[in-house]
Write an enzyme that holds these catalytic residues in place. Structure first.
Site, short mmCIF file in Angstrom:
data_model
loop_
_atom_site.label_atom_id
_atom_site.label_comp_id
_atom_site.label_asym_id
_atom_site.label_seq_id
_atom_site.Cartn_x
_atom_site.Cartn_y
_atom_site.Cartn_z
N ARG A 154 0.84 -1.20 0.00
CA ARG A 154 0.00 0.00 0.00
C ARG A 154 0.87 1.25 0.00
O ARG A 154 0.99 1.94 1.00
CB ARG A 154 -0.95 -0.05 1.18
N GLN A 171 -1.35 2.58 -5.86
CA GLN A 171 -2.79 2.76 -5.64
C GLN A 171 -3.62 2.36 -6.85
O GLN A 171 -4.69 1.78 -6.73
CB GLN A 171 -3.09 4.21 -5.26
N ASP A 208 -4.47 -1.28 -6.89
CA ASP A 208 -5.04 -1.81 -5.65
C ASP A 208 -6.44 -2.40 -5.91
O ASP A 208 -7.45 -1.72 -5.76
CB ASP A 208 -5.08 -0.69 -4.61
N SER A 251 -8.97 -2.43 -2.97
CA SER A 251 -9.71 -1.17 -2.77
C SER A 251 -10.77 -0.98 -3.84
O SER A 251 -11.89 -0.58 -3.52
CB SER A 251 -8.75 0.02 -2.79
N TYR A 278 -3.57 -0.55 7.57
CA TYR A 278 -4.44 -1.58 8.10
C TYR A 278 -4.53 -1.49 9.62
O TYR A 278 -3.66 -0.90 10.26
CB TYR A 278 -3.91 -2.98 7.73
P1 NAD Z 1 -9.53 -3.78 5.80
O1 NAD Z 1 -10.47 -4.30 4.76
O2 NAD Z 1 -8.37 -4.62 6.21
O3 NAD Z 1 -10.39 -3.46 7.14
C1 NAD Z 1 -11.55 -2.65 7.10
C2 NAD Z 1 -11.55 -1.71 8.29
O4 NAD Z 1 -11.83 -2.42 9.50
C3 NAD Z 1 -10.22 -0.99 8.52
O5 NAD Z 1 -10.44 0.41 8.42
C4 NAD Z 1 -9.84 -1.41 9.93
O6 NAD Z 1 -9.16 -0.38 10.65
C5 NAD Z 1 -11.18 -1.72 10.54
N1 NAD Z 1 -11.17 -2.52 11.79
C6 NAD Z 1 -10.39 -3.58 12.12
N2 NAD Z 1 -10.72 -4.04 13.36
C7 NAD Z 1 -11.75 -3.25 13.81
C8 NAD Z 1 -12.52 -3.23 15.00
N3 NAD Z 1 -12.32 -4.10 16.01
N4 NAD Z 1 -13.48 -2.28 15.12
C9 NAD Z 1 -13.71 -1.38 14.12
N5 NAD Z 1 -13.02 -1.36 12.97
C10 NAD Z 1 -12.03 -2.28 12.81
O7 NAD Z 1 -8.95 -2.37 5.42
P2 NAD Z 1 -9.07 -1.52 4.07
O8 NAD Z 1 -10.43 -0.96 3.98
O9 NAD Z 1 -8.60 -2.32 2.91
O10 NAD Z 1 -7.99 -0.37 4.31
C11 NAD Z 1 -7.91 0.38 5.48
C12 NAD Z 1 -7.22 1.70 5.16
O11 NAD Z 1 -5.98 1.52 4.46
C13 NAD Z 1 -7.98 2.63 4.22
O12 NAD Z 1 -9.03 3.32 4.80
C14 NAD Z 1 -6.88 3.58 3.77
O13 NAD Z 1 -6.67 4.59 4.71
C15 NAD Z 1 -5.69 2.68 3.73
N6 NAD Z 1 -5.36 2.35 2.32
C16 NAD Z 1 -4.18 2.81 1.79
C17 NAD Z 1 -3.88 2.52 0.45
C18 NAD Z 1 -2.61 3.01 -0.18
O14 NAD Z 1 -1.95 3.85 0.37
N7 NAD Z 1 -2.24 2.48 -1.34
C19 NAD Z 1 -4.74 1.76 -0.32
C20 NAD Z 1 -5.92 1.30 0.25
C21 NAD Z 1 -6.21 1.60 1.58
#
Ligand code: NAD
Length: 376
Positions: A120, A125, A128, A131, A225
């Protein structure tokens, strides 16, 4: 260089890995498409041909002549058998959950890249796929809930009376959760959300939802994450979130921690405290579920509350899901090709980190450990 796009085989899988509009981004590459590959996503063979692709009748012929196969779903053992020896494949792979296919890919001296392992970083991006597909899933989850709810989402003031808006709670405000929040807001619901990462708070608020302040310490992992959470943490979270769940008409859960079972955020007593007719859509069903009552692939009704296990929701909106996935694919393929030849640069961190198998050698540490364990 020959790149092949097979017809996906999994049940309910309607997406295709490359759409006709994306071929212009891959000059100098011969694209072969299996007949009917894009049909369910509404991309016809004629459109692929008009974009310069060759339509091939059978999977055997397609796989047998390709240097690189691009797919949505992980290759199966049978598909790995169809690959020409030494060919490459790019797809979602979840290597530790698909060990027989990984083993067979290694035996075929194949090279396999997994979209889940793309790091990430900003440069990645556009590749990805987690996403892009989570965006679709978050949107669809809300539409499913709105369809099932016996109430309006928006506030209505009519001559026949005033209707209060639906209350939606989103747990996990990552990519899918944020899209769910935005969609529920557009439909007029009152939305609140919670996440264990600090950055999520501002993102939730910027979408017009309320961020629940739960006096719990943040649980940050790496790469954006969440980090692994202790049983005590999850138990405290359940206690603090109970009243918010009970007050909601719709709960959408998306919480995930990479490589682990999804945390249980909604327990049976919490569901019992909800009003009959309320809806829970659990996007974490495939990794164990965020709701204790979730049964993968099924719908459970408990005290009148409907708990819907969301499968691969992106596959149910295949046209746009495929378009987004195809952009991820073409961007990754551009990294693998130099002057029209397939020449992955394993010094590039995106290429090296996403490579599960390289010319028969299982390079991904988690997959290698799981294979060794399965062998002993
Ligand atoms: P994910 O699918 O792994 O998890 C979904 C969400 O669940 C996450 O936001 C996580 O913090 C949350 N979570 C985990 N345990 C929890 C709990 N007990 N209670 C409440 N929430 C909980 O994650 P995702 O959606 O693929 O990505 C998370 C973040 O990563 C994104 O919002 C973004 O900020 C970042 N991201 C960065 C890039 C990049 O830089 N290339 C790309 C995609 C996402």
């Amino acid at each position: 260089m020959k790149l092949a796009v097979p017809k996906e085989q999994g049940p309910g899988e309607q997406r295709v890995a490359l759409v006709p509009g994306e071929l212009a981004r891959l000059p100098g590459i011969d694209v072969l498409v299996q007949r009917g590959a894009g049909e369910q996503a509404l991309f016809g063979d004629d459109e692929y041909e008009a974009a310069g692709a060759t339509v091939v009748a059978s999977a055997e012929e397609l796989y047998g002549s390709a240097e690189l196969v691009v797919k949505v779903q992980p290759p199966t053992v049978e598909e790995a058998d169809l690959l020409a020896e030494g060919a490459s494949v790019l797809s979602l792979l979840v290597p530790t959950a698909n060990l027989p296919a990984v083993r067979r890919l290694a035996e075929r001296k194949a090279t396999a890249f997994s979209f889940e392992l793309v790091p990430r970083i900003s440069r990645a991006q556009v590749m990805d796929a987690l996403s892009s597909q989570a965006t679709v899933a978050g949107y669809r989850a809300v539409l499913i809930a709105a369809n099932r709810l016996s109430k309006f989402f928006p506030l209505f003031m009519t001559a026949a009376g005033t209707v209060a808006p639906a209350r939606v709670l989103v747990m996990g405000a990552g990519v899918a959760g944020l899209q769910a929040i935005a969609t529920a807001r557009r439909l007029g619901a009152v939305v609140s959300a919670y996440d264990v990462r600090v950055a999520a708070k501002e993102e939730v608020k910027s979408l017009g939802a309320t961020f629940l302040e739960l006096s719990l310490e943040a649980q940050e992992g790496t790469g954006g994450y969440a980090g692994a959470q202790s049983e005590e943490f999850v138990a405290r979270q359940q206690q603090l979130i109970g009243s918010h769940v009970a007050a909601s008409d719709v709960v959408i859960t998306t919480a995930a921690v990479p490589g682990r079972r999804a945390p249980v955020l909604v327990t049976e007593p919490m569901v019992a405290a909800m009003r009959p007719g309320s809806i829970i859509v659990d996007l974490a069903a495939a990794t164990g579920g965020n709701c204790e009552l979730t049964k993968d692939g099924e719908e459970v009704t408990f005290n009148g509350v409907h708990v819907l296990a969301a499968g691969e929701l992106a596959a149910t909106m295949p046209t746009h899901a495929s378009m987004l996935f195809a952009r991820n694919v073409s961007s990754f393929v551009k990294l693998l090709v130099k002057e029209g030849r397939l020449e992955p640069d394993f010094n590039d961190e995106i290429v090296s980190q996403s490579a599960v198998v390289v010319a028969g050698d299982v390079r991904n540490a988690a997959a290698r450990a799981a294979l060794e364990e399965a062998h002993t």
